[in-house]
Design an enzyme around this catalytic site. Structure first.
Site, PDB file in Angstrom:
ATOM      1  N   GLY A  86       9.109 -32.496 -53.365  1.00  0.00           N
ATOM      2  CA  GLY A  86       7.926 -32.761 -52.559  1.00  0.00           C
ATOM      3  C   GLY A  86       7.907 -34.234 -52.228  1.00  0.00           C
ATOM      4  N   GLN A  91       5.103 -42.317 -49.611  1.00  0.00           N
ATOM      5  CA  GLN A  91       6.320 -42.563 -50.390  1.00  0.00           C
ATOM      6  C   GLN A  91       7.470 -43.065 -49.526  1.00  0.00           C
ATOM      7  OE1 GLN A  91       6.105 -38.592 -52.643  1.00  0.00           O
ATOM      8  NE2 GLN A  91       6.934 -40.028 -54.143  1.00  0.00           N
ATOM      9  N   CYS A 137       8.184 -38.056 -60.668  1.00  0.00           N
ATOM     10  CA  CYS A 137       7.814 -38.505 -59.317  1.00  0.00           C
ATOM     11  C   CYS A 137       8.898 -39.426 -58.784  1.00  0.00           C
ATOM     12  CB  CYS A 137       6.474 -39.246 -59.382  1.00  0.00           C
ATOM     13  SG  CYS A 137       5.947 -39.933 -57.802  1.00  0.00           S
ATOM     14  N   LEU A 138       9.282 -39.220 -57.530  1.00  0.00           N
ATOM     15  CA  LEU A 138      10.306 -40.086 -56.921  1.00  0.00           C
ATOM     16  C   LEU A 138       9.856 -41.547 -56.911  1.00  0.00           C
ATOM     17  CD1 LEU A 138      11.333 -37.860 -53.874  1.00  0.00           C
ATOM     18  CD2 LEU A 138      12.441 -38.030 -56.112  1.00  0.00           C
ATOM     19  N   HIS A 179       0.277 -32.530 -57.035  1.00  0.00           N
ATOM     20  CA  HIS A 179       0.915 -33.843 -57.142  1.00  0.00           C
ATOM     21  C   HIS A 179       0.948 -34.546 -55.778  1.00  0.00           C
ATOM     22  CE1 HIS A 179       4.344 -36.408 -58.889  1.00  0.00           C
ATOM     23  NE2 HIS A 179       4.434 -36.652 -57.594  1.00  0.00           N
ATOM     24  N   GLU A 180       1.343 -33.809 -54.738  1.00  0.00           N
ATOM     25  CA  GLU A 180       1.477 -34.432 -53.407  1.00  0.00           C
ATOM     26  C   GLU A 180       0.105 -34.746 -52.793  1.00  0.00           C
ATOM     27  OE1 GLU A 180       4.328 -35.494 -52.874  1.00  0.00           O
ATOM     28  OE2 GLU A 180       5.373 -34.210 -54.301  1.00  0.00           O
ATOM     29  N   HIS A 183      -1.064 -37.944 -54.253  1.00  0.00           N
ATOM     30  CA  HIS A 183      -0.424 -39.106 -53.614  1.00  0.00           C
ATOM     31  C   HIS A 183      -1.238 -39.595 -52.418  1.00  0.00           C
ATOM     32  CE1 HIS A 183       3.416 -40.173 -55.364  1.00  0.00           C
ATOM     33  NE2 HIS A 183       3.847 -38.926 -55.385  1.00  0.00           N
TER      34      HIS A 183
HETATM   35 ZN    ZN Z   1       5.303 -38.190 -56.520  1.00  0.00          ZN
END
Ligand code: ZN
Length: 218
Positions: A86, A91, A137-138, A179-180, A183
């Site tokens: 995701g 991001q 998380c990226l 999660h997204e 963000h």
């Molecule tokens: Zn993330």
């Protein structure tokens, strides 16, 4: 969201759609749709914790134009490069409420899609069953921590053309939808951890090396 750090069951045979009319079908033609997006897109480096764009609420999307379509393509390309499941627009440094996903649920069924201006449904108490799984998380590269979240989520928003859509997720995919959306409201999963677990995640990040390009913080 980063891939799970454990082996993920893969079961493409169980790909039967259980979506009722209320929810979009995001389990069909996944491979072709994801490929088409990322082939039109350009991969961009990932912003990491400390970058201001990750720590404030993103702006609502009001223009459903070619630029938005290009952003979504770039997000799919970036998500693939970073091997994420995701990705939210902030991001890759873009202050707009959009996220994309390419995420398996707990049955191993793959879900591919995007949503603009997402809002999570409040869950009735009987649907709030917490699942205490690992999350990554990226934007917090190489770190993982256990975080309890409801194992069911519904996100409502719009597609790239401005049409209203709703997405339903269970298990790991429900975690991804939450999660997204977090963000785009300016929150990372580490903001939901205890002080000690947050510190531990940041230590894991400091000790690791991301396997994809990231934007250096000033
Ligand atoms: Zn993330």
């Amino acid at each position: 969201m980063a891939q799970q750090d454990t082996d993920q069951p893969v079961n493409d045979e169980s790909n039967e759609s259980t979506a009722s009319g209320e929810f979009i079908v995001d389990t069909e033609d996944c491979e072709a749709r994801e490929l088409a997006h990322r082939e039109r897109g350009t991969s961009r480096p990932i912003t990491v914790v400390g970058n201001p764009v990750l720590h404030k609420e993103c702006k609502d999307v009001t223009e459903f134009d070619e630029k938005l379509a290009q952003l979504i393509d770039d997000m799919f390309a970036s998500q693939r490069t970073a091997e994420g499941v995701g990705l939210a627009a902030n991001q890759i440094g873009v202050d707009l409420k959009v996220f994309v996903y390419d995420c398996p649920d707990d049955e191993g069924v793959r879900h591919v899609g995007h949503v603009v201006n997402p809002v999570l449904d409040e869950l009735p108490a009987d649907r709030r069953i917490l699942d205490d799984s690992n999350e990554g998380c990226l934007s917090v590269p190489t770190a993982y921590a256990a975080l309890a979240r409801p194992d069911y989520a519904v996100v409502r928003g719009q597609d790239m053309h401005g049409n209203p859509i709703a997405i339903e997720g269970t298990g790991y995919f429900a975690r991804c939808l939450q999660h997204e959306t977090d963000h785009l409201n300016g929150y990372l999963y580490i903001d939901r951890l205890s002080k000690r677990d947050r510190k531990d995640a940041l230590r894991q990040m400091a000790e690791g090396t991301p396997r994809y390009p990231v934007v250096a913080n000033d």
